[in-house]
Design an enzyme around this catalytic site. Structure first.
Site, PDB file in Angstrom:
ATOM      1  N   TRP A 101      72.953   3.608  53.191  1.00 31.79           N
ATOM      2  CA  TRP A 101      73.493   2.343  53.717  1.00 31.79           C
ATOM      3  C   TRP A 101      73.238   1.198  52.761  1.00 31.79           C
ATOM      4  O   TRP A 101      74.107   0.324  52.581  1.00 31.79           O
ATOM      5  CB  TRP A 101      72.940   2.057  55.114  1.00 31.79           C
ATOM      6  CG  TRP A 101      73.362   3.108  56.085  1.00 31.79           C
ATOM      7  CD1 TRP A 101      72.559   4.007  56.733  1.00 31.79           C
ATOM      8  CD2 TRP A 101      74.707   3.424  56.492  1.00 31.79           C
ATOM      9  NE1 TRP A 101      73.314   4.849  57.512  1.00 31.79           N
ATOM     10  CE2 TRP A 101      74.627   4.513  57.390  1.00 31.79           C
ATOM     11  CE3 TRP A 101      75.959   2.888  56.188  1.00 31.79           C
ATOM     12  CZ2 TRP A 101      75.765   5.073  57.976  1.00 31.79           C
ATOM     13  CZ3 TRP A 101      77.086   3.448  56.776  1.00 31.79           C
ATOM     14  CH2 TRP A 101      76.975   4.522  57.656  1.00 31.79           C
ATOM     15  N   ASP A 171      69.316  -5.549  56.551  1.00 29.76           N
ATOM     16  CA  ASP A 171      70.009  -4.727  57.546  1.00 29.76           C
ATOM     17  C   ASP A 171      68.922  -4.052  58.382  1.00 29.76           C
ATOM     18  O   ASP A 171      68.155  -3.247  57.872  1.00 29.76           O
ATOM     19  CB  ASP A 171      70.864  -3.686  56.808  1.00 29.76           C
ATOM     20  CG  ASP A 171      71.510  -2.657  57.742  1.00 29.76           C
ATOM     21  OD1 ASP A 171      71.266  -2.702  58.957  1.00 29.76           O
ATOM     22  OD2 ASP A 171      72.262  -1.802  57.225  1.00 29.76           O
ATOM     23  N   LYS A 195      72.270   1.448  68.003  1.00 27.94           N
ATOM     24  CA  LYS A 195      71.112   2.337  67.906  1.00 27.94           C
ATOM     25  C   LYS A 195      70.045   1.943  68.913  1.00 27.94           C
ATOM     26  O   LYS A 195      69.635   2.737  69.740  1.00 27.94           O
ATOM     27  CB  LYS A 195      70.556   2.327  66.487  1.00 27.94           C
ATOM     28  CG  LYS A 195      71.577   2.918  65.524  1.00 27.94           C
ATOM     29  CD  LYS A 195      71.364   2.502  64.113  1.00 27.94           C
ATOM     30  CE  LYS A 195      72.591   2.750  63.277  1.00 27.94           C
ATOM     31  NZ  LYS A 195      73.073   4.132  63.296  1.00 27.94           N
TER      32      LYS A 195
END
Ligand SMILES: Cc1ncc(COP(=O)(O)O)c(C=O)c1O
Length: 359
Positions: A101, A171, A195
């Site tokens: 990511w 992030d 999540k």
């Protein structure tokens, strides 16, 4: 009805209490005679929902007044572009690449300016967090970017990088609200909510006000300017209204659990059960450096692909689902977000012990 133990990395398990409440309110939200899904985002009722969600998040994370909270769409991936479009004034930014990511964000930023990779752990399949205490950060970098918890590899920063005075952008998709954070250390903290917080479709961006300006890269679409959404309190256009409502319920649930300090303790207890077993097992082992282990995503392997596959299959039959590791890593991964009860982890470990005895 039978519920499984869902170890998915995301979309992931949500608190049962929240799902039940949402079910009860599905047809008639608090006497409005309609579902939150059916209601105008400009209505008084909805205004109450989004305002309460923001207030509860501010309280949970102790967000300073000079930060805006934005509820946006486009997932975490859209932020990979939105961040450079809004922040890369000098056309340069430093990226620390600790997983897929972070790498995607780094690659996306290259479309907008010079993204400089100042550290990486790719040399050892992202199984650790590099030492970030004295990095060679370009003087004129607009920001330093990290992915704080690496969902796929199961690593987490235990100390934030020394940005040498530059703005930190993080992030936190897979560690959002899992422990207390000092928001004032960041310029932007953001994450997809699917999540630890709510249903897919909402991304929360917490951004320091001085970073919200008209001065974006030429051609930045209106919808991709932080200012557009900040000026309109996340209601510039139709927001992901139902998703925000569920996030709000999760914030309420977190407050009832005792807030983020209590969540941290709970998450540490849960992760310890699994990591202690991985450390003593003769069959299973964890795949990352111990000091960098994530509390949320726990990858592990047997070292034998066929045995891994057998484990995943038998675990699923026993009600422990989504344990297959990411397609780029293989093996197994147990994601044990806030809403995964301790009992789920205890039962998983008992199942792993039994599997080890039998195989
Ligand atoms: C840390 C992290 N960042 C970004 C993403 C991408 O999120 P989205 O699918 O919301 O774009 C994920 C998704 O799994 C993730 O784990």
């Amino acid at each position: 009805m039978s519920r499984v133990y869902n170890f998915s990395a995301g979309p992931a398990v949500l608190p049962e209490e929240v799902l039940k409440e949402a079910a009860e309110e599905m047809l008639d939200y608090k006497g409005s005679g309609m579902s939150v899904m059916e209601m105008s985002h400009r209505s008084k009722v909805y205004e109450g929902i989004i305002k309460a969600a923001e207030a509860d998040l501010r309280e949970l994370m102790n967000i300073p007044d000079n930060y805006k909270v934005l509820f946006l769409q486009g997932g975490a991936s859209q932020q990979f572009a939105m961040i450079p479009m809004n922040l890369m004034k000098k056309k340069k930014a430093a990226y620390i690449v600790t997983g897929q990511w972070a790498k995607k964000a780094f690659q996306e930023a290259q479309n907008y300016g010079e993204a400089v990779k100042v550290a990486s752990s790719e040399d050892e399949t992202f199984s650790y967090i590099p030492d970030c205490s004295d990095l060679d950060i370009p003087e004129d970098a607009d920001y330093v970017y990290i992915c704080e918890n690496n969902t796929i590899y199961g690593t987490k920063y235990k100390t934030l990088p020394n940005t040498k005075g530059h703005t930190l952008v993080a992030d936190v998709s897979s560690c959002f609200l899992s422990e207390p954070v000092d928001v004032s250390k960041y310029g932007i903290i953001y994450g997809g909510v699917q999540k630890n917080i709510g249903p897919a479709g909402v991304v929360i961006v917490i951004i320091r006000e001085d970073l919200i300006t008209e001065d974006t890269l030429p051609g930045t679409p209106t919808m991709l300017k932080y200012k557009t959404h900040a000026d309109a309190d996340s209601l510039y256009n139709t927001p992901p209204a139902y998703g925000i409502y569920i996030c709000g319920k999760v914030f309420q649930w977190l407050k009832k659990q005792g807030g983020l300090a209590a969540m941290k303790q709970h998450n540490e207890e849960k992760a310890k059960i699994l990591y202690d077993f991985l450390d003593e097992s003769k069959m299973f082992r964890g795949t990352v450096r111990k000091e960098d282990r994530s509390l949320m995503n726990v990858p592990f392997v047997t070292g034998d692909k066929e045995l891994d596959a057998k484990f995943v299959k038998e675990a699923e039959a026993a009600g422990f689902v989504n344990l297959k590791g990411h397609r780029t890593v293989g093996g197994m991964r147990a994601s044990i977000y806030n809403a995964m009860p301790k009992e789920g982890v205890e039962k998983l470990v008992a199942f792993m012990k039994k599997f080890e005895e039998e195989n």
